[in-house]
Design a protein around this motif. Structure first.
Motif, PDB file in Angstrom:
ATOM      1  N   ARG B  98      42.659  40.838  34.373  1.00  0.00           N
ATOM      2  CA  ARG B  98      41.498  41.434  33.697  1.00  0.00           C
ATOM      3  C   ARG B  98      41.975  41.865  32.323  1.00  0.00           C
ATOM      4  O   ARG B  98      42.284  43.042  32.111  1.00  0.00           O
ATOM      5  CB  ARG B  98      41.000  42.624  34.519  1.00  0.00           C
ATOM      6  CG  ARG B  98      40.561  42.238  35.920  1.00  0.00           C
ATOM      7  CD  ARG B  98      40.304  43.459  36.805  1.00  0.00           C
ATOM      8  NE  ARG B  98      40.562  43.097  38.189  1.00  0.00           N
ATOM      9  CZ  ARG B  98      41.745  43.209  38.779  1.00  0.00           C
ATOM     10  NH1 ARG B  98      42.774  43.726  38.112  1.00  0.00           N
ATOM     11  NH2 ARG B  98      41.912  42.813  40.026  1.00  0.00           N
ATOM     12  N   HIS B  99      42.052  40.908  31.421  1.00  0.00           N
ATOM     13  CA  HIS B  99      42.715  41.212  30.151  1.00  0.00           C
ATOM     14  C   HIS B  99      41.955  42.255  29.349  1.00  0.00           C
ATOM     15  O   HIS B  99      42.545  43.027  28.616  1.00  0.00           O
ATOM     16  CB  HIS B  99      42.964  39.928  29.358  1.00  0.00           C
ATOM     17  CG  HIS B  99      41.750  39.097  29.143  1.00  0.00           C
ATOM     18  ND1 HIS B  99      40.937  39.252  28.066  1.00  0.00           N
ATOM     19  CD2 HIS B  99      41.200  38.120  29.904  1.00  0.00           C
ATOM     20  CE1 HIS B  99      39.943  38.402  28.155  1.00  0.00           C
ATOM     21  NE2 HIS B  99      40.065  37.697  29.264  1.00  0.00           N
ATOM     22  N   GLY B 100      40.623  42.298  29.534  1.00  0.00           N
ATOM     23  CA  GLY B 100      39.855  43.314  28.820  1.00  0.00           C
ATOM     24  C   GLY B 100      40.174  44.728  29.303  1.00  0.00           C
ATOM     25  O   GLY B 100      39.954  45.698  28.596  1.00  0.00           O
ATOM     26  N   ASP B 101      40.713  44.812  30.519  1.00  0.00           N
ATOM     27  CA  ASP B 101      41.072  46.119  31.079  1.00  0.00           C
ATOM     28  C   ASP B 101      42.563  46.373  31.035  1.00  0.00           C
ATOM     29  O   ASP B 101      43.025  47.431  31.449  1.00  0.00           O
ATOM     30  CB  ASP B 101      40.634  46.201  32.548  1.00  0.00           C
ATOM     31  CG  ASP B 101      39.141  46.182  32.678  1.00  0.00           C
ATOM     32  OD1 ASP B 101      38.502  46.982  31.994  1.00  0.00           O
ATOM     33  OD2 ASP B 101      38.628  45.364  33.460  1.00  0.00           O
ATOM     34  N   LEU B 102      43.336  45.368  30.616  1.00  0.00           N
ATOM     35  CA  LEU B 102      44.795  45.476  30.639  1.00  0.00           C
ATOM     36  C   LEU B 102      45.312  45.737  32.056  1.00  0.00           C
ATOM     37  O   LEU B 102      46.168  46.595  32.269  1.00  0.00           O
ATOM     38  CB  LEU B 102      45.262  46.592  29.699  1.00  0.00           C
ATOM     39  CG  LEU B 102      45.603  46.198  28.264  1.00  0.00           C
ATOM     40  CD1 LEU B 102      45.764  47.455  27.404  1.00  0.00           C
ATOM     41  CD2 LEU B 102      46.893  45.403  28.215  1.00  0.00           C
ATOM     42  N   THR B 103      44.754  45.010  33.024  1.00  0.00           N
ATOM     43  CA  THR B 103      45.262  45.127  34.404  1.00  0.00           C
ATOM     44  C   THR B 103      45.379  43.734  35.009  1.00  0.00           C
ATOM     45  O   THR B 103      44.733  42.798  34.536  1.00  0.00           O
ATOM     46  CB  THR B 103      44.331  45.957  35.309  1.00  0.00           C
ATOM     47  OG1 THR B 103      43.067  45.275  35.441  1.00  0.00           O
ATOM     48  CG2 THR B 103      44.094  47.353  34.772  1.00  0.00           C
ATOM     49  N   ALA B 104      46.199  43.620  36.036  1.00  0.00           N
ATOM     50  CA  ALA B 104      46.310  42.347  36.753  1.00  0.00           C
ATOM     51  C   ALA B 104      46.628  42.600  38.213  1.00  0.00           C
ATOM     52  O   ALA B 104      47.297  43.579  38.558  1.00  0.00           O
ATOM     53  CB  ALA B 104      47.392  41.466  36.136  1.00  0.00           C
ATOM     54  N   THR B 105      46.122  41.710  39.060  1.00  0.00           N
ATOM     55  CA  THR B 105      46.440  41.754  40.487  1.00  0.00           C
ATOM     56  C   THR B 105      47.227  40.493  40.825  1.00  0.00           C
ATOM     57  O   THR B 105      46.804  39.385  40.495  1.00  0.00           O
ATOM     58  CB  THR B 105      45.155  41.814  41.327  1.00  0.00           C
ATOM     59  OG1 THR B 105      44.441  42.986  40.950  1.00  0.00           O
ATOM     60  CG2 THR B 105      45.466  41.857  42.816  1.00  0.00           C
ATOM     61  N   VAL B 106      48.374  40.690  41.442  1.00  0.00           N
ATOM     62  CA  VAL B 106      49.323  39.606  41.650  1.00  0.00           C
ATOM     63  C   VAL B 106      49.738  39.570  43.118  1.00  0.00           C
ATOM     64  O   VAL B 106      49.948  40.621  43.725  1.00  0.00           O
ATOM     65  CB  VAL B 106      50.576  39.856  40.772  1.00  0.00           C
ATOM     66  CG1 VAL B 106      51.539  38.693  40.884  1.00  0.00           C
ATOM     67  CG2 VAL B 106      50.189  40.077  39.322  1.00  0.00           C
ATOM     68  N   GLN B 107      49.857  38.372  43.670  1.00  0.00           N
ATOM     69  CA  GLN B 107      50.353  38.269  45.043  1.00  0.00           C
ATOM     70  C   GLN B 107      51.861  38.529  45.080  1.00  0.00           C
ATOM     71  O   GLN B 107      52.578  38.274  44.111  1.00  0.00           O
ATOM     72  CB  GLN B 107      50.034  36.885  45.602  1.00  0.00           C
ATOM     73  CG  GLN B 107      48.549  36.723  45.918  1.00  0.00           C
ATOM     74  CD  GLN B 107      48.263  35.431  46.667  1.00  0.00           C
ATOM     75  OE1 GLN B 107      48.899  34.410  46.430  1.00  0.00           O
ATOM     76  NE2 GLN B 107      47.292  35.488  47.564  1.00  0.00           N
TER      77      GLN B 107
END
Ligand SMILES: Cc1cc2nc3c(=O)[nH]c(=O)nc-3n(C[C@H](O)[C@H](O)[C@H](O)COP(=O)(O)OP(=O)(O)OC[C@H]3O[C@@H](n4cnc5c(N)ncnc54)[C@H](O)[C@@H]3O)c2cc1C
Lengths: 484, 427
Positions: B98-107
Motif C-alpha cells: 500500500r504505497h500510498g500508506d507506506l505499509t506492506a503485507t508480506v508472507q
C-alpha cells in the motif's frame, strides 16, 4: 472472599492508614477516568509509596481473591482505570520520583506516577526530551502512557510509547516482582515488555520505567494551510506521505473545530472548511527542502492562506489553536461523543466524505480534529441532551463512524485504548480465534483473573452494558489540558 | 528400519491428506537442522496448509521446526530430534504494497532482498538490513528480531511491525494488529511473536510500516588509532546534531563506517562534518558513494557473517563500550582466541566472531557475562558448533521474567511441539 474489616485493616497496615481511602465521598474522586460516563466505586483505594507496598497489596488481593485495578492520573478516555465494584484501586500518583538520569546513554528511570511532561522538563537543560507527547502530557502519568501505549502529535515521525520504553519493573498478578528489558537495547528472552506496553493495566502493575531520551532536533518549521474541503486537505496529506516525506506532525482541523478554537483562544486561523498544520524537524537544509515540497503539495491541492511560523511565538500560537480545539468544543455544542478510530491514511478523503454524508443525514454536527498523518481520527459527534432522543442518536452515529473505519481496513482505537468502553466492539475487529489467542496471554499473566478484569477483552458481564456519551474531564473543562 | 520408514511414509501421506496443498517428503541430509535429519519435510503451499500441518503435529505430539531461508537454523541449544521440518518457502508473496500508506503485507517465506526489490518500484523499502538479506526470509528475520547497521535509524523488526497473521501450535489461525500504522486495539501479539524464535506460533504474514528510499547516501570510512575512539566519534556525531543512519565499528584494527542518508546536500554535508570530526581526532577518512559504498557495506557484513567460527551478540550500554572492548581484547589474548567485532556503536550492539578452542570460547563468554550487571547488557551465542553449545548456555541469564515466559509458552504451545527447548531462555 469479599473485602471485610480484616482485609481493610491489613491494607491499612501495608500503606499506612493515611493512604487507605474508604470514605464513600473520597472514593467518588476515583469513580471514573476521563470518560466520566462510566462510573463505579471501588471498595477501597490505596496510595502506595513503594514497589514493596504495591507488591504487598497485590499479594493480599491475590490471597483473598479480590480484584484490583491500577490507576495513574485518571485521564484515560476508555474507562481503563474504571474501578472494580468489589475490588481495590491502586492509585500510583505518590510514586512519582525520578530515580536516575543517564544522559550519555540517553536514558531516564522513573516511577510510573510521574507526569509525562515532567520527564522532558528534567532533561531539557541537557538538550534532550521524551518524544511521546499526548496532549494530556501535563496531567497524565507515564504509568498510564505505558498501559495505553499513548501517542501524540509528534508520534508520526518518532513512534509511540512502545518505541521509547526500554525496561520496566512490574508486580505480576500473583505478587511476584519482575524486570523486563533494562537500560540496554536488547534483552534475551521473549519480548514480554513489547506486549506489556499497551496492555491497559490488565497484565501487571508497573512500578518502575526506563525510558529512551532523544536529542532536540537541529531545526523545526511549522506551516498552516487552509483548504475549501476536508477532501482537499485529506488529499494533501495523502500526497505528502506518497512523496516519501515523514513530517514530525500533520494535524487536521475542520470547520467546526476551527470555529471552536477561534472562540476560545483566537489563534487567527482562516475561516476555512479545513486547515492542516504540518511540522518538519531535522537538519536545517533537509527541513528547508522538504518544506518547499510541502508548500507545493498544498498549492496543488488548492491550499490557501498559508501561514509559516517565523519564530517560537508564532509556532506556539498555531499549536495553541490546534490544542485548544478539543477543550473549546463546549463553545459550539452542549455535549459530544469522541471516537478514536484509525484508517489507512490514503483513505482520508473517502472516509471524511462518508462522515460528511452521515452528518447531513443525521442532522448532528460532527467536528473533527485529528492526527491526519497517522490516519487517527477524533470525530466529535455534537448533540444536545435537552433534545429528546439526541443522545441516543449521537451514540448511533459515533458507532457508525467506527464501522467506516473498520470498513476502510482500520482500527477501533489509535491511542485511547479499548478499556471497558470499547471491549464489546472488539468482535467487530477480531474473530473468536484472535480473541482466544489474546486470552492465552492474559491467562499466562493472570490465571486468577484479578488484574483489571472486564477490560480490553469482551466479557458477558461487561457487554450487557451500553457505552455512554463523552463529557469533558474536569481538568479539561477547566482549560488546563486539551485533548487531541 | 523398514518399519520406521513405513510409519514415516504413512505420516507423510496423512499430512498431505489433511493439509491440502502441503507437499510432504522424507527429510534428507540437505535438510539437516543442526546436524539432525528431520523425519519429514513439509512445504505447505497455503496458510491453511501450514495450519493443518501444525494441527496434525499437535494431535500426534510431533515436534516442528520452522525453516525460512535456513540462515539461522543452527541457532539455539543442540537439537536431539526433529519430526517435522516445516518450510515456509512456498509462501513468498508480497501480498500487498500500500504505497500510498507506506505499509506492506508480506508472507513469511519471502526473501528480504526480493521484498525490497518489489517495494523499490515505488521508491520505498522495508528498512531492515539484517545479515544474509539475499537468503533470509521475513519470517525468520521477524522470529529472530534480527537487524543490521541501519537499525540506528529505523529500529529492529519489533519497531516496524504493525500486524501479523499466525498459525498456532494447535493449528488455529489468528491475527493481531492490522494494516494501519497506529493501533492499540487488543494485545500486541505481533510484538510478542517477534523474537520468539518459532516457539510460540508460526508466522504466516507480517505487516510493516515502510520507509521512503533515501534520495542520497554517503558513507565515511574511518581508520582510528585506538578502539577507545569509537565511543568518542559516536557521541561526537550525535552531539553535533548529525542524523546518521548507521554508526558502525569494526575491530581490529579500529575502523568505522558512518552512513548518512537524506537529500544529497545533507548527506554530503553531514559526511564532511563527520570526516572532519575523525580527522581532528587523528584518524584517516575516505568518503564513499555509489558502488564503492555498497561494496564497503558488503565487506563489513561479511567480516562476521561471511566467515567461520562462533558468532555471538554482545549488548552493552554505549558508555560501557570502550571498557568492554578492552576487556574483550585482553580476554581473547589470554585465551589464545581470534576475535573480530563489528557492531552498532551508537546503540551498544556488537557481533563477535570467535575462533579457537571451544573451552576457551566458553570461558570468554562466561567471563563477559559475569561482568555485565542485570539490565545493562547480555551475551547470546548465535551460531556455534555443538561442542561450545554443550559447554555454555547459548542464551545466558534471562532474568526473573523466565518463569512467566514459560507460562506464556505453555499457554501458546501446551504440548511443547514448536521448536522444543530452543526458544529464548530454553523455552
Ligand atoms: C484532555 C485529554 C487529552 C488527551 N490526549 C491524549 C493524546 O493526545 N494521546 C493519547 O494517547 N491519549 C490522550 N489522552 C488519554 C490519556 O491522557 C492517556 O491515555 C494517558 O496515558 C492516561 O494516563 P493516566 O495516568 O491518566 O492513566 P489512567 O487513566 O489513570 O489509567 C489508564 C490505564 O493505565 C493503567 N495504569 C495506570 N498506571 C498504571 C501502572 N502503574 N501500572 C499498570 N497499569 C497502569 C490503568 O489501569 C488504566 O488501564 C487524553 C486525555 C485527556 C483527558
Amino acid at each position: 472472599m469479599p473485602v471485610d474489616a480484616q482485609f481493610l485493616a491489613e491494607l491499612g497496615r501495608i500503606v499506612g492508614p493515611d493512604h487507605l481511602v474508604r470514605d464513600e465521598g473520597e472514593l467518588s474522586t476515583y469513580e471514573s477516568d476521563g470518560l466520566v460516563s462510566h462510573r463505579s466505586r471501588p471498595r477501597a483505594a490505596v496510595l502506595p509509596e513503594t514497589a514493596g507496598q504495591v507488591q504487598a497489596v497485590v499479594r493480599l488481593c491475590r490471597r483473598v481473591g479480590v480484584p484490583f485495578v491500577a490507576r495513574g492520573q485518571g485521564t484515560g478516555l476508555s474507562a481503563g482505570a474504571l474501578p472494580h465494584p468489589d475490588g481495590v484501586l491502586i492509585v500510583m500518583t505518590r510514586m512519582n520520583r525520578v530515580l536516575d538520569i543517564d544522559i550519555p546513554n540517553q536514558r531516564i528511570t522513573v516511577e510510573p506516577g510521574i507526569m509525562n511532561l515532567e520527564v522532558t522538563r528534567r532533561v531539557a537543560p541537557d538538550g534532550y526530551y521524551y518524544a511521546p507527547d499526548p496532549s494530556s502530557q501535563v496531567i497524565c502519568s507515564i504509568g498510564g502512557n505505558v498501559a495505553e501505549n499513548s501517542g501524540g502529535a509528534h508520534c508520526l515521525k518518532y513512534g509511540f510509547t512502545v518505541h521509547h520504553v526500554v525496561g520496566v519493573e512490574a508486580i505480576l498478578p500473583d505478587g511476584e516482582m519482575i524486570h523486563l528489558g533494562g537500560a540496554a537495547v536488547d534483552s534475551p528472552g521473549l519480548d514480554l515488555l513489547g506486549v506489556l506496553v499497551g496492555s491497559e493495566g490488565t497484565l501487571a502493575v508497573v512500578t518502575k520505567v526506563t525510558l529512551r531520551l532523544l536529542r532536540r532536533p537541529e531545526s523545526v518549521r511549522t506551516l498552516l494551510a487552509a483548504f475549501d474541503s476536508t477532501d482537499a486537505a485529506g488529499n494533501a496529506v495523502s500526497d505528502v506521505i506518497a512523496a516519501g516525506i515523514i513530517p514530525a506532525a500533520i494535524e487536521m482541523m475542520d470547520r467546526t473545530t476551527i470555529r471552536a478554537a477561534e472562540a476560545a483562544v483566537s489563534p487567527g486561523f482562516p475561516a476555512a472548511e479545513a486547515v492542516l498544520i504540518v511540522e518538519l524537524d531535522g537538519p536545517q537544509p533537509e527541513v528547508a527542502a522538504r518544506f518547499e515540497q510541502i508548500e507545493a503539495i498544498c498549492d496543488r491541492n488548492q491550499g490557501w492562506g498559508v501561514q509559516v511560523a517565523r519564530d517560537e511565538a508564532q509556532r506556539g500560537r498555531i499549536w495553541r489553536g490546534r490544542k485548544a480545539a478539543f477543550a473549546a468544543m463546549g463553545r459550539v455544542a452542549p455535549s459530544y461523543y469522541v471516537q478514536d478510530g484509525v484508517i489507512p491514511r490514503s483513505k482520508l478523503p473517502e472516509v471524511l466524505r462518508r462522515i460528511r454524508d452521515l452528518e447531513r443525514r443525521s442532522g448532528l454536527t460532527i467536528g473533527n480534529v485529528f492526527h491526519a498523518g497517522d490516519g487517527n481520527l477524533h470525530p466529535l459527534v455534537c448533540y444536545d441532551d435537552a433534545v429528546e432522543g439526541q443522545a441516543e442518536l449521537a451514540e448511533e452515529v459515533a458507532t457508525e463512524i467506527l464501522s467506516y473505519c473498520l470498513d476502510a481496513g482500520g482500527s477501533l482505537t489509535g491511542e485511547h485504548g479499548i478499556g471497558a468502553d470499547k471491549a464489546c466492539h472488539m468482535p467487530k475487529m477480531f474473530d473468536e480465534a484472535d480473541l482466544a489467542t489474546m486470552r492465552f496471554l492474559r491467562r499466562a499473566f493472570d490465571p486468577a483473573e484479578l488484574c483489571n478484569p472486564d477490560k480490553l477483552l469482551p466479557t458477558p458481564r461487561l457487554c450487557g452494558e451500553v457505552p455512554g456519551p463523552y463529557r469533558a474531564h474536569p481538568v479539561e473543562a477547566a482549560g488546563v489540558a486539551e485533548r487531541m | 528400519m523398514t518399519e520406521i520408514v513405513g510409519l514415516r511414509d504413512a505420516l507423510i501421506s496423512q499430512i498431505d491428506g489433511c493439509a491440502a496443498g502441503a507437499v510432504a517428503r522424507p527429510g534428507t541430509e540437505a535438510d539437516a537442522v543442526d546436524g539432525v535429519v528431520p523425519a519429514i519435510v513439509a512445504e505447505p503451499g497455503s496458510p491453511e496448509a501450514v495450519a493443518a500441518v501444525l494441527g496434525w503435529a499437535s494431535d500426534h505430539g510431533r515436534s516442528v521446526v520452522v525453516r525460512g531461508g535456513g540462515t539461522k537454523l543452527g541457532w539455539g541449544p543442540p537439537v536431539d530430534a526433529v519430526d517435522v521440518l516445516l518450510s515456509t518457502r512456498a509462501l513468498n508473496a508480497v501480498e500487498a504494497h500500500r504505497h500510498g500508506d507506506l505499509t506492506a503485507t508480506v508472507q513469511a517465506g519471502a526473501i528480504l532482498a526480493d521484498v525490497n526489490a518489489a517495494l523499490a518500484a515505488h521508491r520505498q523499502w522495508l528498512p531492515l538490513d539484517a545479515p544474509h538479506g539475499e537468503r533470509a526470509t521475513i519470517g525468520g528475520i521477524v522470529a529472530a528480531n534480527d537487524s543490521g547497521p541501519r537499525r540506528q535509524r529505523h529500529g529492529p523488526p519489533r519497531d516496524l511491525i504493525i500486524g501479523m497473521t499466525l498459525a498456532r501450535a494447535d493449528g488455529v489461525r489468528a491475527k493481531s494488529g492490522g494494516i494501519v500504522v497506529k493501533n492499540v486495539a487488543g494485545y500486541d501479539l505481533a510484538r510478542l511473536l517477534t523474537g520468539s524464535f518459532g516457539c510460540l506460533g508460526v508466522i504466516l504474514t507480517a505487516t510493516f510500516k515502510l520507509a521512503p528510499a533515501a534520495e542520497a547516501s554517503r558513507t565515511v570510512q574511518a581508520t582510528l588509532s585506538e578502539a577507545r575512539q569509537f565511543a568518542q566519534v559516536a557521541a561526537g556525531l550525535l552531539a553535533r546534531g548529525a542524523t546518521p543512519t548507521a554508526v558502525e565499528l569494526a575491530w581490529p584494527p579500529p575502523t568505522m563506517l558512518l552512513r548518512f542518508e537524506s537529500i544529497a546536500a545533507v548527506a554530503v554535508q553531514q559526511a564532511e562534518q563527520a570526516a572532519a570530526l575523525v580527522r581532528d581526532g587523528g584518524g584517516g577518512v575516505t568518503v564513499l558513494a555509489d558502488a564503492d559504498e555498497a561494496a564497503a557495506w558488503r565487506r563489513h557484513e561479511a567480516r562476521i557473517f561471511g566467515g567461520g567460527g562462533t558468532i555471538a551478540k554482545l549488548v552493552v550500554l554505549p558508555s560501557d563500550l570502550s571498557a568492554t572492548l578492552a576487556r574483550l581484547d585482553e580476554a581473547a589474548r589470554g585465551l589464545s582466541l581470534d576475535c573480530e567485532v563489528v557492531g552498532r556503536a551508537g546503540l551498544g550492539v556488537l557481533y563477535l566472531r570467535l575462533t579457537g578452542a571451544a573451552s576457551a570460547q566458553a570461558s570468554l563468554v562466561r567471563g563477559l557475562r559475569g561482568r555485565i550487571p542485570a539490565g545493562r547488557g547480555s551475551v547470546v551465542i548465535r551460531r556455534a558448533d555443538r561442542e561450545l553449545r554443550s559447554l555454555v548456555d547459548v542464551w545466558g541469564p534471562v532474568g526473573d521474567g523466565l518463569p512467566l515466559m514459560r507460562q506464556v509458552k505453555r499457554r501458546f504451545d501446551p504440548r511443547g511441539i514448536l521448536n522444543p527447548g530452543r526458544g529464548p531462555g530454553g523455552l
